[in-house]
Design a protein around this motif. Structure first.
Motif, short mmCIF file in Angstrom:
data_model
loop_
_atom_site.label_atom_id
_atom_site.label_comp_id
_atom_site.label_asym_id
_atom_site.label_seq_id
_atom_site.Cartn_x
_atom_site.Cartn_y
_atom_site.Cartn_z
N PHE A 34 1.09 -1.16 0.04
CA PHE A 34 0.25 -0.11 0.45
C PHE A 34 0.96 0.80 0.04
O PHE A 34 0.21 2.26 0.55
N GLY A 35 2.04 0.75 0.14
CA GLY A 35 2.69 1.96 -0.18
C GLY A 35 4.95 2.14 -0.25
O GLY A 35 4.57 0.31 -0.46
N GLU A 36 4.91 3.05 -1.05
CA GLU A 36 6.24 2.35 -1.97
C GLU A 36 7.76 1.45 -1.11
O GLU A 36 8.02 0.93 -0.77
N GLU A 37 7.41 2.06 0.57
CA GLU A 37 8.41 1.40 1.36
C GLU A 37 8.00 0.21 2.36
O GLU A 37 8.29 0.31 3.26
N ILE A 38 6.04 -0.23 2.20
CA ILE A 38 5.77 -0.47 3.50
C ILE A 38 5.59 -2.47 1.75
O ILE A 38 5.18 -2.46 0.71
N GLU A 39 6.32 -3.67 3.22
CA GLU A 39 5.99 -4.56 2.18
C GLU A 39 4.46 -5.02 1.90
O GLU A 39 3.86 -4.32 2.49
N LYS A 40 4.81 -5.83 1.45
CA LYS A 40 3.40 -5.98 0.35
C LYS A 40 2.64 -7.28 1.62
O LYS A 40 3.23 -7.77 2.96
N LYS A 41 1.73 -6.89 1.67
CA LYS A 41 1.10 -7.50 2.92
C LYS A 41 -0.72 -8.31 2.17
O LYS A 41 -1.40 -7.62 1.51
N PRO A 42 -1.54 -9.22 2.96
CA PRO A 42 -2.30 -9.82 2.15
C PRO A 42 -3.65 -8.57 2.65
O PRO A 42 -3.74 -7.78 3.36
N ALA A 43 -4.93 -8.44 1.15
CA ALA A 43 -5.74 -7.29 1.90
C ALA A 43 -7.04 -8.11 0.62
O ALA A 43 -7.12 -8.37 -0.38
N LEU A 44 -8.32 -7.35 1.25
CA LEU A 44 -9.08 -8.21 0.66
C LEU A 44 -9.40 -7.70 -0.41
O LEU A 44 -9.38 -6.55 -0.88
N MET A 45 -10.22 -8.32 -1.76
CA MET A 45 -10.29 -7.69 -2.39
C MET A 45 -11.61 -7.60 -2.54
O MET A 45 -12.68 -7.77 -1.25
N ARG A 46 -12.53 -6.89 -3.01
CA ARG A 46 -13.63 -5.99 -3.42
C ARG A 46 -14.15 -5.75 -4.75
O ARG A 46 -13.39 -5.54 -5.54
N TRP A 47 -15.26 -5.67 -4.08
CA TRP A 47 -16.21 -5.16 -6.01
C TRP A 47 -15.82 -3.43 -5.54
O TRP A 47 -16.75 -3.04 -4.51
N VAL A 48 -15.68 -2.74 -6.35
CA VAL A 48 -15.70 -1.61 -7.50
C VAL A 48 -17.00 -0.57 -7.60
O VAL A 48 -16.84 -1.71 -9.10
N PHE A 49 -17.74 0.34 -7.19
CA PHE A 49 -18.59 0.90 -7.55
C PHE A 49 -18.45 2.00 -7.75
O PHE A 49 -18.17 2.94 -7.22
N ALA A 50 -18.36 2.42 -9.17
CA ALA A 50 -18.66 4.27 -9.50
C ALA A 50 -19.15 5.36 -10.75
O ALA A 50 -19.47 3.97 -11.78
N PHE A 101 -9.14 0.51 1.14
CA PHE A 101 -8.83 1.47 0.19
C PHE A 101 -9.64 1.48 -0.96
O PHE A 101 -9.92 0.26 -1.17
N VAL A 102 -9.78 2.25 -1.41
CA VAL A 102 -11.00 3.14 -2.49
C VAL A 102 -9.70 3.57 -3.69
O VAL A 102 -9.24 4.87 -3.42
N PRO A 103 -9.70 3.04 -4.70
CA PRO A 103 -9.06 2.91 -5.59
C PRO A 103 -9.30 4.41 -6.60
O PRO A 103 -10.84 4.55 -6.68
N PHE A 104 -8.76 4.83 -7.35
CA PHE A 104 -9.38 5.64 -8.75
C PHE A 104 -10.01 7.50 -8.72
O PHE A 104 -10.25 8.00 -8.75
N GLN A 105 -9.01 7.95 -7.24
CA GLN A 105 -9.47 9.41 -6.89
C GLN A 105 -9.01 10.40 -7.48
O GLN A 105 -9.29 11.00 -7.89
N LYS A 106 -7.86 9.81 -8.45
CA LYS A 106 -6.85 10.65 -9.38
C LYS A 106 -7.30 10.30 -10.57
O LYS A 106 -6.39 10.51 -11.41
#
Length: 149
Positions: A34-50, A101-106
């Protein structure tokens, strides 16, 4: 205990089944940093509605087409709300999760370059989005089936 986490920012909402609730049979995780200096970690897959405008790009012959971000969406914002209502009616516990995490803000929907670079510029979203534009009824049917198992 929550069955589903949700979070919204602007015109984008995510919905993710939890790994320890009633919908654990359909919950999935992916390893993501979730960041350039942060290790990978498990994250929930999600449905994205927009609510993103369609047909914002134009090909060399003048035909309108969709930004590739549309391929990662499960539906519109109102369809996402409809899904949450259906989940609540089925007795699922829905928890607002501000840290989800909510994507696509930019996202630049008018940029062909941005569309072509979706996988690299929005890698987290690409990894975490549950793809496939099923109808809300089909998603609800999958969830009902999962709850019975």
């Amino acid at each position: 205990m929550a069955d589903v986490y949700t979070n919204s920012i602007g015109s984008v909402m995510v919905v993710a089944p939890t790994t320890n609730g009633q919908l654990q049979a359909i919950a999935e995780t992916r390893n993501v940093a979730f960041g350039e200096e942060i290790e990978k970690k498990p994250a929930l897959m999600r449905w994205v509605f927009a609510d993103f405008a369609t047909g914002t790009l134009t090909d060399e012959w003048g035909n309108r087409y969709d930004h590739q971000v549309h391929s990662l969406l499960s539906g519109t914002l109102s369809e996402g709300r409809e899904l949450l209502e259906a989940l609540a009616e089925m007795g699922c516990v829905i928890e607002e999760a501000a840290e989800l995490f909510v994507p696509f803000q930019k996202m630049d929907l008018r940029s062909e370059t941005s569309s072509d670079a979706l996988r690299t510029e929005h890698a987290r979203a690409f990894a975490l989005a549950r793809r496939g534009r099923k109808s809300i009824a089909a998603i609800v049917t999958d969830i009902r089936d999962a709850k019975m198992l």
